[in-house]
Design a protein around this motif. Structure first.
Motif, PDB file in Angstrom:
ATOM      1  N   PRO A   1     -18.600  14.280   0.781  1.00  0.00           N
ATOM      2  CA  PRO A   1     -18.693  15.033  -0.483  1.00  0.00           C
ATOM      3  C   PRO A   1     -17.338  15.529  -1.022  1.00  0.00           C
ATOM      4  O   PRO A   1     -17.150  15.616  -2.224  1.00  0.00           O
ATOM      5  N   SER A   2     -16.390  15.832  -0.133  1.00  0.00           N
ATOM      6  CA  SER A   2     -15.084  16.317  -0.609  1.00  0.00           C
ATOM      7  C   SER A   2     -14.183  15.181  -1.081  1.00  0.00           C
ATOM      8  O   SER A   2     -13.131  15.420  -1.657  1.00  0.00           O
ATOM      9  N   GLY A   3     -14.585  13.944  -0.823  1.00  0.00           N
ATOM     10  CA  GLY A   3     -13.832  12.789  -1.306  1.00  0.00           C
ATOM     11  C   GLY A   3     -12.611  12.462  -0.469  1.00  0.00           C
ATOM     12  O   GLY A   3     -12.352  13.063   0.565  1.00  0.00           O
ATOM     13  N   LYS A   4     -11.845  11.486  -0.962  1.00  0.00           N
ATOM     14  CA  LYS A   4     -10.666  11.009  -0.247  1.00  0.00           C
ATOM     15  C   LYS A   4      -9.554  12.049  -0.304  1.00  0.00           C
ATOM     16  O   LYS A   4      -9.200  12.521  -1.372  1.00  0.00           O
ATOM     17  N   PRO A   5      -8.997  12.403   0.843  1.00  0.00           N
ATOM     18  CA  PRO A   5      -7.867  13.337   0.851  1.00  0.00           C
ATOM     19  C   PRO A   5      -6.603  12.653   0.330  1.00  0.00           C
ATOM     20  O   PRO A   5      -6.511  11.427   0.323  1.00  0.00           O
ATOM     21  N   TYR A   6      -5.649  13.444  -0.082  1.00  0.00           N
ATOM     22  CA  TYR A   6      -4.342  12.925  -0.467  1.00  0.00           C
ATOM     23  C   TYR A   6      -3.661  12.422   0.809  1.00  0.00           C
ATOM     24  O   TYR A   6      -3.779  13.047   1.863  1.00  0.00           O
ATOM     25  N   THR A   7      -2.975  11.290   0.722  1.00  0.00           N
ATOM     26  CA  THR A   7      -2.333  10.723   1.907  1.00  0.00           C
ATOM     27  C   THR A   7      -0.821  10.654   1.712  1.00  0.00           C
ATOM     28  O   THR A   7      -0.342  10.200   0.673  1.00  0.00           O
ATOM     29  N   ILE A   8      -0.113  11.116   2.727  1.00  0.00           N
ATOM     30  CA  ILE A   8       1.351  11.062   2.727  1.00  0.00           C
ATOM     31  C   ILE A   8       1.793  10.387   4.015  1.00  0.00           C
ATOM     32  O   ILE A   8       1.443  10.833   5.107  1.00  0.00           O
ATOM     33  N   ALA A   9       2.541   9.296   3.877  1.00  0.00           N
ATOM     34  CA  ALA A   9       3.121   8.639   5.043  1.00  0.00           C
ATOM     35  C   ALA A   9       4.481   9.260   5.319  1.00  0.00           C
ATOM     36  O   ALA A   9       5.236   9.561   4.395  1.00  0.00           O
TER      37      ALA A   9
ATOM     38  N   GLN B   1      12.368   2.145   7.438  1.00  0.00           N
ATOM     39  CA  GLN B   1      11.025   1.554   7.443  1.00  0.00           C
ATOM     40  C   GLN B   1      10.556   1.153   6.047  1.00  0.00           C
ATOM     41  O   GLN B   1       9.480   0.577   5.908  1.00  0.00           O
ATOM     42  N   ILE B   2      11.339   1.460   5.018  1.00  0.00           N
ATOM     43  CA  ILE B   2      10.958   1.116   3.650  1.00  0.00           C
ATOM     44  C   ILE B   2      11.407  -0.313   3.371  1.00  0.00           C
ATOM     45  O   ILE B   2      12.594  -0.636   3.441  1.00  0.00           O
ATOM     46  N   CYS B   3      10.440  -1.167   3.070  1.00  0.00           N
ATOM     47  CA  CYS B   3      10.691  -2.599   2.890  1.00  0.00           C
ATOM     48  C   CYS B   3      10.416  -3.012   1.449  1.00  0.00           C
ATOM     49  O   CYS B   3       9.767  -2.294   0.696  1.00  0.00           O
ATOM     50  N   GLU B   4      10.858  -4.200   1.114  1.00  0.00           N
ATOM     51  CA  GLU B   4      10.571  -4.779  -0.202  1.00  0.00           C
ATOM     52  C   GLU B   4       9.057  -4.971  -0.345  1.00  0.00           C
ATOM     53  O   GLU B   4       8.471  -4.649  -1.363  1.00  0.00           O
ATOM     54  N   SER B   5       8.433  -5.509   0.707  1.00  0.00           N
ATOM     55  CA  SER B   5       6.972  -5.635   0.725  1.00  0.00           C
ATOM     56  C   SER B   5       6.516  -5.722   2.178  1.00  0.00           C
ATOM     57  O   SER B   5       7.282  -6.126   3.047  1.00  0.00           O
ATOM     58  N   VAL B   6       5.281  -5.306   2.409  1.00  0.00           N
ATOM     59  CA  VAL B   6       4.675  -5.439   3.732  1.00  0.00           C
ATOM     60  C   VAL B   6       3.379  -6.230   3.572  1.00  0.00           C
ATOM     61  O   VAL B   6       2.745  -6.175   2.521  1.00  0.00           O
ATOM     62  N   PRO B   7       2.981  -6.976   4.600  1.00  0.00           N
ATOM     63  CA  PRO B   7       1.739  -7.748   4.489  1.00  0.00           C
ATOM     64  C   PRO B   7       0.531  -6.823   4.363  1.00  0.00           C
ATOM     65  O   PRO B   7       0.474  -5.793   5.030  1.00  0.00           O
ATOM     66  N   VAL B   8      -0.382  -7.186   3.487  1.00  0.00           N
ATOM     67  CA  VAL B   8      -1.586  -6.376   3.298  1.00  0.00           C
ATOM     68  C   VAL B   8      -2.830  -7.247   3.399  1.00  0.00           C
ATOM     69  O   VAL B   8      -2.788  -8.434   3.112  1.00  0.00           O
ATOM     70  N   ALA B   9      -3.912  -6.614   3.818  1.00  0.00           N
ATOM     71  CA  ALA B   9      -5.212  -7.275   3.874  1.00  0.00           C
ATOM     72  C   ALA B   9      -6.118  -6.603   2.842  1.00  0.00           C
ATOM     73  O   ALA B   9      -5.794  -5.540   2.309  1.00  0.00           O
ATOM     74  N   GLU B  10      -7.243  -7.220   2.593  1.00  0.00           N
ATOM     75  CA  GLU B  10      -8.179  -6.730   1.572  1.00  0.00           C
ATOM     76  C   GLU B  10      -8.661  -5.306   1.834  1.00  0.00           C
ATOM     77  O   GLU B  10      -8.851  -4.524   0.914  1.00  0.00           O
ATOM     78  N   ASN B  11      -8.837  -4.948   3.112  1.00  0.00           N
ATOM     79  CA  ASN B  11      -9.376  -3.622   3.443  1.00  0.00           C
ATOM     80  C   ASN B  11      -8.291  -2.561   3.648  1.00  0.00           C
ATOM     81  O   ASN B  11      -8.601  -1.432   3.989  1.00  0.00           O
ATOM     82  N   ASP B  12      -7.022  -2.900   3.445  1.00  0.00           N
ATOM     83  CA  ASP B  12      -5.942  -1.914   3.599  1.00  0.00           C
ATOM     84  C   ASP B  12      -5.991  -0.910   2.449  1.00  0.00           C
ATOM     85  O   ASP B  12      -6.136  -1.291   1.286  1.00  0.00           O
ATOM     86  N   VAL B  13      -5.863   0.363   2.789  1.00  0.00           N
ATOM     87  CA  VAL B  13      -5.878   1.433   1.791  1.00  0.00           C
ATOM     88  C   VAL B  13      -4.433   1.896   1.575  1.00  0.00           C
ATOM     89  O   VAL B  13      -3.747   2.238   2.533  1.00  0.00           O
ATOM     90  N   GLN B  14      -3.997   1.882   0.315  1.00  0.00           N
ATOM     91  CA  GLN B  14      -2.637   2.325   0.014  1.00  0.00           C
ATOM     92  C   GLN B  14      -2.500   3.826   0.230  1.00  0.00           C
ATOM     93  O   GLN B  14      -3.451   4.581   0.036  1.00  0.00           O
ATOM     94  N   VAL B  15      -1.289   4.255   0.615  1.00  0.00           N
ATOM     95  CA  VAL B  15      -1.018   5.682   0.739  1.00  0.00           C
ATOM     96  C   VAL B  15      -0.614   6.212  -0.635  1.00  0.00           C
ATOM     97  O   VAL B  15      -0.075   5.488  -1.465  1.00  0.00           O
ATOM     98  N   ASP B  16      -0.902   7.483  -0.875  1.00  0.00           N
ATOM     99  CA  ASP B  16      -0.581   8.086  -2.168  1.00  0.00           C
ATOM    100  C   ASP B  16       0.920   8.308  -2.331  1.00  0.00           C
ATOM    101  O   ASP B  16       1.449   8.222  -3.433  1.00  0.00           O
ATOM    102  N   GLU B  17       1.600   8.602  -1.223  1.00  0.00           N
ATOM    103  CA  GLU B  17       3.019   8.928  -1.287  1.00  0.00           C
ATOM    104  C   GLU B  17       3.677   8.656   0.052  1.00  0.00           C
ATOM    105  O   GLU B  17       3.043   8.800   1.095  1.00  0.00           O
ATOM    106  N   ILE B  18       4.933   8.241   0.019  1.00  0.00           N
ATOM    107  CA  ILE B  18       5.701   8.022   1.239  1.00  0.00           C
ATOM    108  C   ILE B  18       6.891   8.969   1.213  1.00  0.00           C
ATOM    109  O   ILE B  18       7.666   8.967   0.239  1.00  0.00           O
ATOM    110  N   LEU B  19       7.000   9.813   2.214  1.00  0.00           N
ATOM    111  CA  LEU B  19       8.144  10.723   2.318  1.00  0.00           C
ATOM    112  C   LEU B  19       9.106  10.170   3.354  1.00  0.00           C
ATOM    113  O   LEU B  19       8.701   9.843   4.465  1.00  0.00           O
ATOM    114  N   TYR B  20      10.357  10.063   2.962  1.00  0.00           N
ATOM    115  CA  TYR B  20      11.402   9.645   3.875  1.00  0.00           C
ATOM    116  C   TYR B  20      12.702  10.291   3.438  1.00  0.00           C
ATOM    117  O   TYR B  20      12.813  10.791   2.314  1.00  0.00           O
TER     118      TYR B  20
END
Length: 162
Positions: free
Chosen positions: A126-134, A140-159
């Motif tokens: 009921p509270s829904g998806k929380p905000y996500t911070i990696a 560790q920040i790359c041009e692109s990383v491999p993704v699959a259909e069920n991968d959920v993107q993070v809302d924000e990356i802190l580095y």
């Protein structure tokens, strides 16, 4: 991290207990308790992609946890006294680990899909998806990383330097 508006506005926070090659989270955990927020940590089920987020009672509570075969501290399987976040009020914020990230919010984990599966469960709460911070190192920040259909993107990356 502790000055971030999403952190400041969150009451129920899930955070990982760091492995040696990850951003160290101990000081963040101490601050969660200092601020009077509720802290939840992962408990992984081996041989599956199931994970729960269980409540810590204090930063010192970490010393009572058991070490898994992956060398991660977590509540033992027979520890049923802890609140599971989705059995209660859900979560406001999840800090996530990872091996690599791209600037589109894609995350490369350790391959089991624990966080993706958990976030799918959050979306049904009921509270829904929380905000996500990696939490990441700049390296560790790359041009692109491999993704699959069920991968959920993070809302924000802190580095560092972001």
């Amino acid at each position: 991290v502790t000055g971030h508006p999403k952190y400041q506005g969150s009451k129920r926070i899930a955070i990982f207990l760091s492995m040696p090659d990850e951003i160290q989270t101990e000081e963040i955990i101490k601050d969660i308790f200092k601020q009077g927020k509720e802290c939840f940590i992962p408990r992984y089920k081996p041989h599956s992609n199931h994970m729960d987020m269980l409540k810590l009672s204090s930063a010192e509570d970490i010393s009572s946890l058991t070490l898994t075969s992956w060398n991660i501290l977590q509540p033992s399987d027979d520890d049923s006294a802890r609140e599971e976040a989705l059995a209660g009020g859900g979560l406001d914020l999840i800090f996530m680990p990872g091996l690599g990230f791209d600037k589109k919010g894609n995350r490369l984990g350790r391959g089991k899909g624990y966080y993706d599966t958990y976030l799918e469960r959050c979306m049904k709460h009921p509270s829904g998806k929380p905000y996500t911070i990696a939490l990441a190192f700049r390296e560790q920040i790359c041009e692109s990383v491999p993704v699959a259909e069920n991968d959920v993107q993070v809302d924000e990356i802190l580095y560092e330097d972001c």
